[in-house]
Design a protein around this motif. Sequence first.
Motif, short mmCIF file in Angstrom:
data_model
loop_
_atom_site.label_atom_id
_atom_site.label_comp_id
_atom_site.label_asym_id
_atom_site.label_seq_id
_atom_site.Cartn_x
_atom_site.Cartn_y
_atom_site.Cartn_z
N VAL A 66 -56.03 12.32 3.88
CA VAL A 66 -54.59 12.90 3.68
C VAL A 66 -54.42 12.80 2.15
O VAL A 66 -54.50 11.50 1.74
CB VAL A 66 -53.51 12.31 4.56
N THR A 68 -51.22 12.96 -0.28
CA THR A 68 -49.97 13.11 -0.11
C THR A 68 -48.93 12.57 -1.12
O THR A 68 -49.44 11.59 -1.89
CB THR A 68 -49.26 12.54 1.23
N ASN A 69 -47.62 12.93 -1.31
CA ASN A 69 -46.79 11.82 -2.04
C ASN A 69 -46.20 10.89 -1.33
O ASN A 69 -46.69 10.74 0.14
CB ASN A 69 -45.60 12.94 -2.76
N PRO A 73 -45.64 11.70 5.55
CA PRO A 73 -46.94 11.69 5.85
C PRO A 73 -47.86 10.42 5.39
O PRO A 73 -48.73 10.15 5.96
CB PRO A 73 -47.44 13.01 5.18
N SER A 74 -47.65 10.07 4.42
CA SER A 74 -48.08 8.73 4.03
C SER A 74 -48.06 7.71 5.07
O SER A 74 -48.95 6.86 5.46
CB SER A 74 -47.54 7.93 2.73
N SER A 84 -56.23 8.00 3.22
CA SER A 84 -55.35 8.68 2.46
C SER A 84 -55.19 8.23 0.73
O SER A 84 -55.73 7.14 0.43
CB SER A 84 -54.02 8.51 2.89
N VAL A 86 -52.33 8.54 -2.02
CA VAL A 86 -50.74 8.61 -1.81
C VAL A 86 -50.42 8.52 -3.36
O VAL A 86 -50.41 7.66 -4.05
CB VAL A 86 -49.86 7.51 -1.06
#
Length: 131
Positions: A66, A68-69, A73-74, A84, A86
């Motif tokens: 993932v 993401t910012n 979702p983080s 992830s 981030v």
Amino acid sequence: SLASAAFARAADAVSFEGLAVVVTGTEAERPVVEDVCAAARGTPVNLCGQTTLGTLAALIDGAAIVVTNDTGPSHIAAALGTPSVVLVSASDPARWAPIDARRHRAILNGMAVKDVLAAVREQLALGAAHA
């Protein structure tokens, strides 16, 4: 924007690994999502405005990575153990970044795209090692 370019290049890196790229966001984020999809070299699946919290969690649970910012979702990726990257912008990474810094790389938004790509590649390798 630099963030859109970083997300688009991250999408390219993931696509280059043979993985499907899915881009999500709220309806209000549609212009940004469309910028990312247009800038990506591949053809990401654009699910902007089409996911519920449950479907977003299911997508994240099944994802290899993932990117993401520093938003919901983080935290979902951290809770599910999905590797992830981030991009942290407004929050304090020392306070809000996922605890497992190896599986969830928090990097400052605005870093060079090459640094984002390096983090994506590291996380893909980590995910493959744990598959």
